[in-house]
Design an enzyme around this catalytic site. Structure first.
Site, PDB file in Angstrom:
ATOM      1  CB  CYS A  42      -0.841   0.294   1.138  1.00 23.38           C
ATOM      2  SG  CYS A  42      -2.077  -1.722   1.221  1.00 23.38           S
ATOM      3  CG  ASP A 280      -6.375  -8.931  -2.174  1.00 25.11           C
ATOM      4  OD1 ASP A 280      -6.561  -8.840  -1.785  1.00 25.11           O
ATOM      5  OD2 ASP A 280      -5.322  -7.937  -2.872  1.00 25.11           O
ATOM      6  CE1 TYR A 423     -16.741  19.340  21.006  1.00 25.31           C
ATOM      7  CE2 TYR A 423     -17.732  19.709  22.827  1.00 25.31           C
ATOM      8  CZ  TYR A 423     -17.086  20.888  21.462  1.00 25.31           C
ATOM      9  OH  TYR A 423     -17.159  21.448  21.578  1.00 25.31           O
TER      10      TYR A 423
END
Lengths: 548, 548
Positions: A42, A280, A423
């Site tokens: 990747c 894959d 948050y």
């Protein structure tokens, strides 16, 4: 016990190392066709871009390291050429010599190979590349360094195609992307992919969609498109998708299915006893539909590798299927998705509803907040979440990760407002875009709001609907619908008499929040109203030619 | 219908705007004691730091805007001084005048106020501040600008205390933090909070824990601690926690419970008919235990405000409780948590197990990867996830958000490896730290690995265990246990005879991965082995005085 693994990257190497952890004594042989195992596949486009500076950073582990740490017999440059499932042997070709290795259990992790489309003149061109492994990237880097191409063509605008388009552009090369599908990133939906098209164009990448390349002429200097267009180029990357590397399996009599994917049971065993397969090349179940699918992503491959090692060691494991969560960064934008897209749901004949919300990646009053567009696809009766897509500059990964987790937890859109995220002003908002998507979906399910999609607007207008834009004049001056009345939201109560009562009113604003407020005001005053989901900003992104 | 809302910030204003969206005709009055409504209370420390540059950015919405858009009657500087639940009226004090307003339904969203500890001499000092609202921050900024304090003392090392410690330090002020609890961030566990202590010290903030401040002398120029220590200071921030603003409710005969929290049913109605309450002042159920708890966080307050508006409008909504997900950035580190911590589980008498994993925020081969330490607390029999905590530089929010979602979805540690996150090198790893935490927990549940915690090490050694450090010599030279044998992992197979067979072996490395590999090797060779969870890096962070 003697285990032979064919393929030494994600799935194969995860299996090998886990096997060793579970079984110190097993003989574990890893056959890898290429010169490297366990490389950062990747990472290859980022190496082309120069973001990853050292080639050695791509080589995560060497056979020597794997031997020292895991007592693995890792054999690079060793191609398995034939399996004899009766004799339980594998024929190996290495440095021109052939030998045979016996196995008690065999694991196939061959991966997927680039699909080579039928383009005339392909073989004659010396400037055509694919990108799958380190030798591929070496060839590309050698060509790019030596030939200094000025123009590049990327054929196929999937994840690798767009990563490479960006990487080549970073090297100062003028890039054209050609995609046969109607839009870039065919695994995402059109209006979401449109944000990436816009970003590509903003970075001087030319984008041609709905057209395939049919021929390569002048030894690679010209690409001919289906529509007759001839495009000059110095470099061609083929990235039109991948296909399972299945020839060895087929030769061994192993059953394959959809698009050649190797069929395995939920324990990863193929149709041939003592031969397993992961990665894959195998067919997996899509998590929501439980239909066969092929998924070429590192994360499921790694998980499968580890799971099959557990299976081979007698632990109870099951392949529960894959969501296919994916992400790609294209210049300053990131787009991500999880679960099913609209096209897949249409193919399944599933009834679904869509909602788009726009929210900041973190508190708007904290510096450098950027916008995320989040799309949720759900069952309007049950609230089941089918899929989600998001695009923005920052925090896209986080939102899709949460929704992917929610889908795996079988949470519904009703649960999304209940999710309690971290948050503080630098990290999010008290009402996160994921919460907001839940609220918006719930409003639709409960009939508090009704919406139409961007692709429905024109038909509504043809059928006599009235388009009301509730943005401020300053916003309208920067871009507007061809035909809409403008009444800023904060004046709507006083000016409501200007809105016709005998027509369906479509309300829009910039991002969809104010239009929803207008919808509620108007509805409670007896109007028939529908909210243009995603509002002007979405519309102008996907239909730039239709706005002024 | 006439609805009066007391408190115009998170819960109250969410309720008011949602009420208007659902009901265009209702009369909605918002009474706010302070001069501002809907201000960015979580942004206040960042304004002190100068990160948020404009004071106006803190004021998210004004009464005028709320009137134009939502037809709300918002009354700042209007303190509700008395409720008459029989007459259904509220007495309001505004600009020295008192008047009465009637309601059909009353919503209390008074919030929580800073707890003022019993410190001698507090009243006489003019340099003591708390931080709850805009007038508070105005006073702080005025003092800081005018008096230019050189030294500041922050009493109470919770979220606001540490955000303010950083903000004051950014202004060039020498900060001392005093915390009565044994460690900073008492709502997190000791070893996780230790990473923040380290970060504070690295930024020249002095940290004193396990000691309370007992007196302020010299008109605020000296703080006296419980241990007799006298500390000079120019500025004092009290941030020892908050308590429900409940006096109005108590006067009205509304029932309160644990620590004065206003009791509400699952529809947010108090013990008095037609009076509802939301936000920091109410008792909610902790999501996992369903025990009463007080949670002072913006996210639940906003959700509750919206939900109560739905309830008041006849929609079916229930308060499902809160996880209490929280996050704080302290200089370059961020720490976050969700669910229960160890102390809470011990108080509940719940049997739990802990695992720490360390992983990169994104692919290690992609530039600027940083480490995340992720702690998972779970039921070792069922795999139920009780809570999680994480600390690192980047990506901490994302991991805790996923786990918070998993908890809400009742996923177990067995499900964590199945979570499919967005993966590309700039965003994550094919095996995310959250996946890894699941694998590690599962290894413990299935007996593949056994671990001990950092606080158990000394007792194990006293009882005759043998500590084996499998790091490389270079790492050992940079810091080591006082008493450990060092055999690098990759040499362990050859040198295994050096490891004594008749003792329990505790294995450690830097982050816990190699020690686990060593554990597996040794176990399969007949050793009794336990892995030091979190390994040397955790140990040296929480017990810096015990390493060399």
């Amino acid at each position: 016990m003697k285990i032979v693994i064919i393929g030494g990257v994600a799935g194969g190497m995860s299996a090998a190392t886990r096997l060793r952890r579970l079984n110190e004594e097993a003989e574990i042989i890893v056959l890898e066709k290429g010169p490297y195992v366990s490389f950062a596949n990747c990472g290859l486009p980022y190496y082309v871009a120069g973001e990853i500076e050292e080639r050695s950073d791509l080589l995560v582990q060497t056979p020597e390291q794997l031997k020292a740490r895991f007592k693995l017999d890792v054999r690079p440059n060793s191609e398995a050429t034939k399996i004899d499932p009766v004799a339980k042997t594998v024929e190996v070709l290495s440095n021109g010599e052939t030998y045979t290795v016996a196995y008690d259990q065999l694991l196939l992790s061959p991966g997927a190979k680039p699909f080579i489309p039928p383009i005339d003149g392909l073989a004659a061109a010396k400037n055509v590349f694919t990108l799958r492994n380190v030798p591929d990237v070496d060839q590309i880097m050698q060509f790019v360094t030596k030939e200094a191409p000025k123009k590049a063509m990327v054929i196929g605008a999937g994840f690798i195609g767009l990563e490479m388009a960006e990487s080549l552009a970073h090297r100062g090369i003028a890039v054209t992307v050609v995609e046969k599908a109607p839009h870039v990133l065919p695994t995402l939906d059109e209006e979401m992919a449109a944000y990436i098209t816009k970003e590509l164009k903003r970075n001087q990448v030319e984008v041609i969609t709905g057209v395939s390349a049919t021929a390569i002429e002048d030894a690679g200097k010209t690409v001919v498109l289906e529509n007759g267009q001839h495009i000059d180029t110095d470099f061609i990357l083929l990235s039109v998708g991948v296909q399972p590397e299945n020839s060895l399996a087929i030769d061994a009599g192993i059953q394959t299915g959809l698009r050649g994917g190797i069929m395995v049971d939920e324990r990863y065993e193929t149709s041939v006893k003592d031969i397993y397969a992961v990665g894959d090349a195998i067919l997996v179940k899509q998590f929501s539909t439980q239909q066969d699918t092929l998924i070429s992503l590192a994360s499921p491959a790694n998980r499968q590798g580890r799971q099959v090692a557990d299976v081979l060691s007698g632990l109870a494991r099951k392949n529960l299927g894959s969501l296919g969560t994916a992400i790609v960064r294209v210049f300053n934008k990131t787009i991500a998705s999880t679960g099913l897209n609209e096209r897949q749901l249409q193919l399944e004949g599933t009834n679904y509803q869509v909602v788009h919300v726009q929210g900041k990646n973190h508190a708007g009053y904290y510096p450098n907040a950027t916008m995320i567009v989040l799309k949720l696809i759900f069952n309007p009766k049950t609230g089941e979440i089918y899929g989600a897509q998001a695009v923005g500059e920052e925090g896209v990964d986080k939102r899709i990760d949460s929704i992917a987790t929610a889908i795996k937890g079988r949470l519904t859109v009703q649960d999304l407002p209940e999710l309690e995220f971290t948050y503080a002003p630098p990290f999010g908002s008290a009402k996160d875009p994921v919460n907001m998507a839940g609220y918006a979906a719930l409003n639709l399910m409960e009939g508090i709001s009704e919406s139409i999609q961007w692709h429905e607007l024109n038909q509504y207008l043809v059928n006599g609907a009235f388009l009301l834009d509730v943005r401020n004049p300053g916003e309208v001056a920067n871009g507007r619908f061809e035909k809409a009345m403008n009444i800023p939201l904060d004046s709507l109560r006083e000016r409501m008499a200007e809105v016709p009562k005998n027509q369906t009113i479509i309300v829009s604003c910039q991002s969809g929040l104010r239009s929803y407020l207008a919808e509620r005001m108007l509805k409670q005053n007896g109007y028939q109203v529908k909210n243009l989901d995603g509002a002007f900003s979405l519309y102008e992104t996907v239909r730039p030619e239709e706005v002024m």
